[in-house]
Write a protein that holds these residues in place. Structure first.
Motif, PDB file in Angstrom:
ATOM      1  N   PRO A  35      68.613  70.150  57.885  1.00 36.21           N
ATOM      2  CA  PRO A  35      68.642  71.122  56.789  1.00 36.21           C
ATOM      3  C   PRO A  35      68.469  72.578  57.203  1.00 36.21           C
ATOM      4  O   PRO A  35      68.569  73.468  56.366  1.00 36.21           O
ATOM      5  CB  PRO A  35      67.474  70.671  55.918  1.00 36.21           C
ATOM      6  CG  PRO A  35      66.499  70.097  56.903  1.00 36.21           C
ATOM      7  CD  PRO A  35      67.324  69.455  57.976  1.00 36.21           C
ATOM      8  N   GLY A  36      68.194  72.847  58.492  1.00 35.44           N
ATOM      9  CA  GLY A  36      68.022  74.225  58.943  1.00 35.44           C
ATOM     10  C   GLY A  36      66.642  74.470  59.520  1.00 35.44           C
ATOM     11  O   GLY A  36      65.745  73.648  59.399  1.00 35.44           O
ATOM     12  N   SER A  37      66.493  75.640  60.133  1.00 40.62           N
ATOM     13  CA  SER A  37      65.223  75.989  60.779  1.00 40.62           C
ATOM     14  C   SER A  37      64.509  77.133  60.073  1.00 40.62           C
ATOM     15  O   SER A  37      63.486  77.607  60.546  1.00 40.62           O
ATOM     16  CB  SER A  37      65.475  76.374  62.246  1.00 40.62           C
ATOM     17  OG  SER A  37      66.369  77.474  62.321  1.00 40.62           O
ATOM     18  N   ARG A  38      65.056  77.574  58.946  1.00 44.37           N
ATOM     19  CA  ARG A  38      64.432  78.638  58.170  1.00 44.37           C
ATOM     20  C   ARG A  38      64.212  78.168  56.737  1.00 44.37           C
ATOM     21  O   ARG A  38      64.981  77.384  56.213  1.00 44.37           O
ATOM     22  CB  ARG A  38      65.304  79.900  58.176  1.00 44.37           C
ATOM     23  CG  ARG A  38      65.440  80.548  59.549  1.00 44.37           C
ATOM     24  CD  ARG A  38      66.345  81.774  59.480  1.00 44.37           C
ATOM     25  NE  ARG A  38      66.379  82.485  60.750  1.00 44.37           N
ATOM     26  CZ  ARG A  38      67.221  82.201  61.739  1.00 44.37           C
ATOM     27  NH1 ARG A  38      68.113  81.223  61.592  1.00 44.37           N
ATOM     28  NH2 ARG A  38      67.186  82.876  62.874  1.00 44.37           N
ATOM     29  N   LYS A  39      63.169  78.696  56.119  1.00 40.84           N
ATOM     30  CA  LYS A  39      62.790  78.263  54.781  1.00 40.84           C
ATOM     31  C   LYS A  39      63.939  78.400  53.787  1.00 40.84           C
ATOM     32  O   LYS A  39      64.227  77.488  53.014  1.00 40.84           O
ATOM     33  CB  LYS A  39      61.587  79.071  54.286  1.00 40.84           C
ATOM     34  CG  LYS A  39      61.160  78.699  52.869  1.00 40.84           C
ATOM     35  CD  LYS A  39      60.033  79.590  52.373  1.00 40.84           C
ATOM     36  CE  LYS A  39      59.705  79.285  50.915  1.00 40.84           C
ATOM     37  NZ  LYS A  39      58.643  80.174  50.382  1.00 40.84           N
ATOM     38  N   LYS A  40      64.627  79.541  53.817  1.00 38.15           N
ATOM     39  CA  LYS A  40      65.680  79.771  52.820  1.00 38.15           C
ATOM     40  C   LYS A  40      66.824  78.774  52.981  1.00 38.15           C
ATOM     41  O   LYS A  40      67.466  78.383  52.011  1.00 38.15           O
ATOM     42  CB  LYS A  40      66.188  81.208  52.886  1.00 38.15           C
ATOM     43  CG  LYS A  40      67.085  81.544  54.060  1.00 38.15           C
ATOM     44  CD  LYS A  40      67.569  82.982  53.985  1.00 38.15           C
ATOM     45  CE  LYS A  40      68.621  83.277  55.047  1.00 38.15           C
ATOM     46  NZ  LYS A  40      69.876  82.524  54.835  1.00 38.15           N
ATOM     47  N   GLU A  41      67.097  78.350  54.228  1.00 37.54           N
ATOM     48  CA  GLU A  41      68.137  77.355  54.477  1.00 37.54           C
ATOM     49  C   GLU A  41      67.728  76.006  53.895  1.00 37.54           C
ATOM     50  O   GLU A  41      68.506  75.342  53.204  1.00 37.54           O
ATOM     51  CB  GLU A  41      68.387  77.221  55.983  1.00 37.54           C
ATOM     52  CG  GLU A  41      68.949  78.473  56.627  1.00 37.54           C
ATOM     53  CD  GLU A  41      68.958  78.423  58.136  1.00 37.54           C
ATOM     54  OE1 GLU A  41      69.636  79.265  58.747  1.00 37.54           O
ATOM     55  OE2 GLU A  41      68.276  77.557  58.716  1.00 37.54           O
ATOM     56  N   VAL A  42      66.500  75.602  54.193  1.00 35.06           N
ATOM     57  CA  VAL A  42      66.001  74.310  53.731  1.00 35.06           C
ATOM     58  C   VAL A  42      65.953  74.259  52.210  1.00 35.06           C
ATOM     59  O   VAL A  42      66.408  73.288  51.590  1.00 35.06           O
ATOM     60  CB  VAL A  42      64.599  74.041  54.321  1.00 35.06           C
ATOM     61  CG1 VAL A  42      63.954  72.825  53.667  1.00 35.06           C
ATOM     62  CG2 VAL A  42      64.688  73.838  55.832  1.00 35.06           C
ATOM     63  N   VAL A  43      65.422  75.299  51.591  1.00 36.45           N
ATOM     64  CA  VAL A  43      65.249  75.314  50.135  1.00 36.45           C
ATOM     65  C   VAL A  43      66.593  75.304  49.411  1.00 36.45           C
ATOM     66  O   VAL A  43      66.748  74.647  48.370  1.00 36.45           O
ATOM     67  CB  VAL A  43      64.417  76.549  49.715  1.00 36.45           C
ATOM     68  CG1 VAL A  43      64.421  76.718  48.206  1.00 36.45           C
ATOM     69  CG2 VAL A  43      62.983  76.407  50.221  1.00 36.45           C
ATOM     70  N   SER A  44      67.603  75.989  49.952  1.00 40.02           N
ATOM     71  CA  SER A  44      68.887  76.075  49.252  1.00 40.02           C
ATOM     72  C   SER A  44      69.820  74.893  49.542  1.00 40.02           C
ATOM     73  O   SER A  44      70.626  74.511  48.695  1.00 40.02           O
ATOM     74  CB  SER A  44      69.595  77.389  49.600  1.00 40.02           C
ATOM     75  OG  SER A  44      69.934  77.434  50.970  1.00 40.02           O
ATOM     76  N   LEU A  45      69.703  74.297  50.741  1.00 42.96           N
ATOM     77  CA  LEU A  45      70.678  73.281  51.142  1.00 42.96           C
ATOM     78  C   LEU A  45      70.175  71.842  51.115  1.00 42.96           C
ATOM     79  O   LEU A  45      70.940  70.927  50.790  1.00 42.96           O
ATOM     80  CB  LEU A  45      71.214  73.603  52.547  1.00 42.96           C
ATOM     81  CG  LEU A  45      72.102  74.840  52.615  1.00 42.96           C
ATOM     82  CD1 LEU A  45      72.257  75.323  54.047  1.00 42.96           C
ATOM     83  CD2 LEU A  45      73.464  74.563  52.005  1.00 42.96           C
ATOM     84  N   LEU A  46      68.900  71.631  51.430  1.00 39.25           N
ATOM     85  CA  LEU A  46      68.407  70.250  51.468  1.00 39.25           C
ATOM     86  C   LEU A  46      68.565  69.515  50.140  1.00 39.25           C
ATOM     87  O   LEU A  46      68.971  68.336  50.131  1.00 39.25           O
ATOM     88  CB  LEU A  46      66.947  70.209  51.941  1.00 39.25           C
ATOM     89  CG  LEU A  46      66.347  68.812  52.062  1.00 39.25           C
ATOM     90  CD1 LEU A  46      67.181  67.916  52.970  1.00 39.25           C
ATOM     91  CD2 LEU A  46      64.900  68.876  52.559  1.00 39.25           C
ATOM     92  N   PRO A  47      68.282  70.141  48.987  1.00 38.82           N
ATOM     93  CA  PRO A  47      68.491  69.412  47.721  1.00 38.82           C
ATOM     94  C   PRO A  47      69.939  68.928  47.551  1.00 38.82           C
ATOM     95  O   PRO A  47      70.166  67.838  47.010  1.00 38.82           O
ATOM     96  CB  PRO A  47      68.131  70.460  46.660  1.00 38.82           C
ATOM     97  CG  PRO A  47      67.150  71.360  47.340  1.00 38.82           C
ATOM     98  CD  PRO A  47      67.645  71.450  48.756  1.00 38.82           C
ATOM     99  N   ILE A  48      70.904  69.718  48.013  1.00 36.26           N
ATOM    100  CA  ILE A  48      72.309  69.294  47.929  1.00 36.26           C
ATOM    101  C   ILE A  48      72.541  68.084  48.824  1.00 36.26           C
ATOM    102  O   ILE A  48      73.200  67.116  48.426  1.00 36.26           O
ATOM    103  CB  ILE A  48      73.247  70.448  48.336  1.00 36.26           C
ATOM    104  CG1 ILE A  48      73.051  71.651  47.404  1.00 36.26           C
ATOM    105  CG2 ILE A  48      74.703  69.989  48.312  1.00 36.26           C
ATOM    106  CD1 ILE A  48      73.773  72.905  47.865  1.00 36.26           C
ATOM    107  N   TYR A  49      71.992  68.119  50.033  1.00 35.48           N
ATOM    108  CA  TYR A  49      72.151  66.999  50.959  1.00 35.48           C
ATOM    109  C   TYR A  49      71.540  65.720  50.379  1.00 35.48           C
ATOM    110  O   TYR A  49      72.102  64.627  50.517  1.00 35.48           O
ATOM    111  CB  TYR A  49      71.482  67.299  52.301  1.00 35.48           C
ATOM    112  CG  TYR A  49      72.025  68.513  53.038  1.00 35.48           C
ATOM    113  CD1 TYR A  49      73.209  69.139  52.645  1.00 35.48           C
ATOM    114  CD2 TYR A  49      71.352  69.033  54.143  1.00 35.48           C
ATOM    115  CE1 TYR A  49      73.700  70.243  53.317  1.00 35.48           C
ATOM    116  CE2 TYR A  49      71.841  70.130  54.828  1.00 35.48           C
ATOM    117  CZ  TYR A  49      72.998  70.738  54.409  1.00 35.48           C
ATOM    118  OH  TYR A  49      73.488  71.827  55.089  1.00 35.48           O
ATOM    119  N   LEU A  50      70.409  65.879  49.703  1.00 37.10           N
ATOM    120  CA  LEU A  50      69.739  64.705  49.131  1.00 37.10           C
ATOM    121  C   LEU A  50      70.510  64.155  47.932  1.00 37.10           C
ATOM    122  O   LEU A  50      70.483  62.942  47.678  1.00 37.10           O
ATOM    123  CB  LEU A  50      68.299  65.059  48.743  1.00 37.10           C
ATOM    124  CG  LEU A  50      67.394  65.477  49.912  1.00 37.10           C
ATOM    125  CD1 LEU A  50      65.975  65.762  49.419  1.00 37.10           C
ATOM    126  CD2 LEU A  50      67.360  64.421  51.014  1.00 37.10           C
TER     127      LEU A  50
END
Length: 378
Positions: free
Chosen positions: A190-205
């Motif tokens: 999902p990424g190595s930065r908070k903004k990446e994780v917060v914006s993209l991980l929900p889509i991946y899930l």
């Protein structure tokens, strides 16, 4: 030997530390290391002017709140370097930060030698930075094969050292060092930065749920330790906290890369790593909307994935901004699973591209040798 090492983020910290480790092996004299770094350079004994945590920021808009602080840091660092009078200054990546320091140093003492490692991506955007490199550094080390020709056109002394990813020995991971059970591995990065994780991980899930991938695969998520807090909260919201294995150890991470069947990867270094292990994946990214709007007028290439850039065509699926959605990701994942010809074309091109990233030695060794050479030429 007195050496100043300047970098601005974690990836540069690791690159610099690897080069310093090799430098210690070949140097005929003990090293005194000063500068800006993180945990990797700490292990090599750097005496810090500042820590990278005070500088590391991503994006055009995100940097604005830190501008005045970063300017104060640059001024302080330049003063300390001039007073220290080192044998060489080794700037690594983060060009908007490191090259500003290099430029100011050259204005005050042109005799100080500066070696820069990892060229700014002038082929992608802001081509004018080639002139900044020319007046700011004595020698440039590039990690992409086509960059050497670009900078030498402007009479910048340049050496292609190869991409750091090529220092990973895949042979070490061919043996089954992980407990896969009966299911194949599916990677989620999902990424190595908070903004990446917060914006993209929900889509991946959402994709995981829609395709019921947790029933078919062993879901594995390699992470940096800093990101675990944000990830765990998001996994709990989706009820998947016990269905996804979080990996923090780098050696184990690469073992999973080798054994993985498929993946979803946030664009960046991780995407290239997965390609190096020849695992198919879909890549996605979301910029701050204002940043993305500005980038439309600055970027020279339509591609962001390095495999695609090296091959000169879209091979790895790249989904940006609104295209980074559940339906598009599912489309490409299903295409990988259902269309073997497509799958083999992607893997073949990825293999060709990563082969082009290799040099005559390893990047760390070549960087260390160049440091010695420049110091001895003084």
């Amino acid at each position: 030997m007195k050496i100043v090492v300047i970098t601005g983020e974690e990836s540069g910290d690791k690159l610099a530390a690897s080069a310093i480790k090799e430098l210690k092996k070949i140097s005929n004299e003990p090293l005194k290391i000063f500068g800006i770094g993180g945990r990797a350079l700490e292990k090599e004994g750097i005496q810090k002017f500042f820590d990278i945590s005070e500088i590391n920021v991503m994006g055009l808009i995100e940097v604005i709140p830190k501008i005045f602080k970063i300017n104060r840091i640059i001024k302080s660092v330049v003063n300390q370097i001039i007073e220290l009078d080192p044998d060489i200054i080794f700037t690594v990546d983060s060009p908007d930060f490191t090259l500003r320091i290099a430029e100011r140093i050259k204005k005050r003492n042109n005799k100080l030698k500066i070696l820069h490692y990892v060229a700014p991506s002038v082929w992608a955007w802001r081509p004018g930075r080639v002139h900044t490199v020319k007046k700011s550094v004595d020698h440039l080390l590039t990690i992409l094969p086509f960059e050497k020709k670009i900078f030498e056109k402007y009479e910048v002394q340049t050496t292609f050292v190869g991409h750091p990813i090529t220092e990973i020995n895949i042979e070490n991971f061919k043996k089954n060092q992980i407990n896969e059970g009966d299911r194949e591995v599916f990677l989620i990065l999902p990424g190595s930065r908070k903004k990446e994780v917060v914006s993209l991980l929900p889509i991946y899930l959402e994709v995981i749920r829609a395709m019921k991938l947790d029933d078919k695969y062993e879901l594995v998520m390699p992470l940096t330790k800093e990101m675990t807090f944000y990830v765990e909260d998001i996994l709990s919201e989706f009820g998947l906290q016990n269905r996804i294995k979080i990996i923090l150890d780098e050696h184990i991470k690469y073992s999973y890369y080798y054994h993985a069947k498929l993946g979803i990867v946030t664009s960046g270094t991780a995407a290239l790593e997965v390609s190096y292990f020849n695992t198919p994946y879909v890549t996605a990214y979301k910029f701050n909307p204002v940043t993305y709007f500005i980038l439309q007028f600055l970027i020279k290439t339509r591609m962001g994935n390095l495999i695609n850039i090296i091959q000169g065509k879209f091979i790895i699926p790249e989904l940006l901004q609104s295209k980074s959605n559940k339906d598009n990701i599912m489309y490409y994942l299903k295409k990988f699973l259902d269309d073997n010809d497509y799958l083999q074309e992607v893997l073949s091109n990825a293999s060709e591209a990563t082969a082009k990233l290799k040099s005559q030695s390893t990047p760390s060794i070549m960087a260390a040798e160049k440091i010695i050479q420049i110091v001895n030429e003084k």
